[in-house]
Each structure stands twice: as structure tokens, then as C-alpha cells.
Enzyme design. Sequence first.
Site, PDB file in Angstrom:
ATOM      1  N   CYS A   1       5.778   6.101   4.724  1.00 49.82           N
ATOM      2  CA  CYS A   1       4.658   5.280   4.310  1.00 49.82           C
ATOM      3  C   CYS A   1       3.830   5.868   3.004  1.00 49.82           C
ATOM      4  CB  CYS A   1       3.621   4.823   5.288  1.00 49.82           C
ATOM      5  SG  CYS A   1       4.418   3.855   6.691  1.00 49.82           S
TER       6      CYS A   1
ATOM      7  N   GLU B   1       0.036  -5.214  11.580  1.00 48.11           N
ATOM      8  CA  GLU B   1       0.896  -4.552  10.691  1.00 48.11           C
ATOM      9  C   GLU B   1       2.339  -5.075  10.447  1.00 48.11           C
ATOM     10  OE1 GLU B   1      -0.158  -0.905   8.677  1.00 48.11           O
ATOM     11  OE2 GLU B   1       1.791  -0.081   9.480  1.00 48.11           O
TER      12      GLU B   1
ATOM     13  N   HIS C   1       0.630  -1.314   0.021  1.00 49.60           N
ATOM     14  CA  HIS C   1       0.182  -0.081   0.028  1.00 49.60           C
ATOM     15  C   HIS C   1       0.842   1.308  -0.097  1.00 49.60           C
ATOM     16  CE1 HIS C   1      -0.149   0.851   4.876  1.00 49.60           C
ATOM     17  NE2 HIS C   1       0.988   0.433   4.491  1.00 49.60           N
TER      18      HIS C   1
ATOM     19  N   HIS D   1       5.049   0.322  -0.329  1.00 49.11           N
ATOM     20  CA  HIS D   1       5.807  -0.659   0.514  1.00 49.11           C
ATOM     21  C   HIS D   1       4.747  -1.706   0.824  1.00 49.11           C
ATOM     22  CE1 HIS D   1       3.617   1.839   3.383  1.00 49.11           C
ATOM     23  NE2 HIS D   1       3.901   1.104   4.324  1.00 49.11           N
TER      24      HIS D   1
ATOM     25  N   HIS E   1       3.549  -5.203   3.841  1.00 54.77           N
ATOM     26  CA  HIS E   1       3.318  -5.665   5.150  1.00 54.77           C
ATOM     27  C   HIS E   1       3.033  -7.135   5.070  1.00 54.77           C
ATOM     28  CE1 HIS E   1       3.777  -1.793   6.981  1.00 54.77           C
ATOM     29  NE2 HIS E   1       2.925  -1.390   6.290  1.00 54.77           N
TER      30      HIS E   1
ATOM     31  N   HIS F   1      -0.938 -10.345  -1.525  1.00 55.76           N
ATOM     32  CA  HIS F   1      -0.045  -9.967  -2.801  1.00 55.76           C
ATOM     33  C   HIS F   1      -0.714  -8.922  -3.689  1.00 55.76           C
ATOM     34  CE1 HIS F   1       1.912 -13.496  -1.394  1.00 55.76           C
ATOM     35  NE2 HIS F   1       3.094 -12.938  -1.871  1.00 55.76           N
TER      36      HIS F   1
END
Length: 149
Positions: free
Chosen positions: A25, A136, A16, A29, A31, A75
Site C-alpha cells: 500500500c 475498503e 491513495h 493504488h 479502492h 475518482h
Amino acid sequence: MSRIRITKQFSFETGHALYGYDGKCKNVHGHSYKLSVTVIGKPITDASNVKFGMVIDFSDLKTIVKDEIVDVFDHATVFNKNTPHVELAKELKDRGHSVLLVDYQPTSEMMVIDFAEKIIKHLPETIQLHSLKLQETDTSFAEWYASDN
């Protein structure tokens, strides 16, 4: 009969970016999310029912969460569709990437609200969603509780 809470845990990988954010952020990137889903209800007391003694079959809960969340978000890259990220999303989609455009900033807080709404729609009337925990990172998570909403 006592009301019992049961929890099933899931994991998925999602990318995201937070448009307009003032830190790292803002960059695309990902998680390794961990989602804990807790429901509450009374165990089935009908001895002739194949699910006798269960609040809900863990596999039934798994089906709901996999269909609505894990299989959709795993994914994939999530962007707020109300930002210029839609241009990047189109580029990625055109190149065969899995992209989700949502109506919210894709923070853990907003994702857990979305997930709660998706799960509640599919639970039997006798079962209530009690809580969700969306982790997260190892040290950061958002929680949703029915009692707060």
C-alpha cells in the site's frame, strides 16, 4: 417517541498511497469504497410537516454526504500533505488529475474520522451521527461510532 436509526449507503472510487508503509500500500493504488452512514433521531410527529414520520429525509442525508465526501473523493487520489508525496501530487495536478492533500495518512481509519467530522457539521440539531462504516475491500473496513468518541 422512539429514537430510530436510519442508514444510507454510498460508493465511490478513490486512489491513495501510504507514505512510509512497509507493504504494497506504499504504492499508489485505488479502492471501490462503500460508505454506510447511520444517523439517529426521533421521527417528525407534526402531521403538517412534509417530512412527517421521517427521522431525516434520505435525500437530505444524501445531499450532505455527496457534497462533503462522495463528490470530493470520487475518482481523486489522496495523499498525506506532510510527506514527499506532495511532489507527486503537484505533478498529477499539473496534468489535470484530481488530487486531495489531507492532514493525515489516508488509511480507512483516518478517512472515516475525517468523514464523521464533515457530516456532523451539517446535521440538524435533532439528528446525531450514530456510526460510519467505510469498506475498503470486500473483507476490510473501518467503523466509527459516536458512542466511542
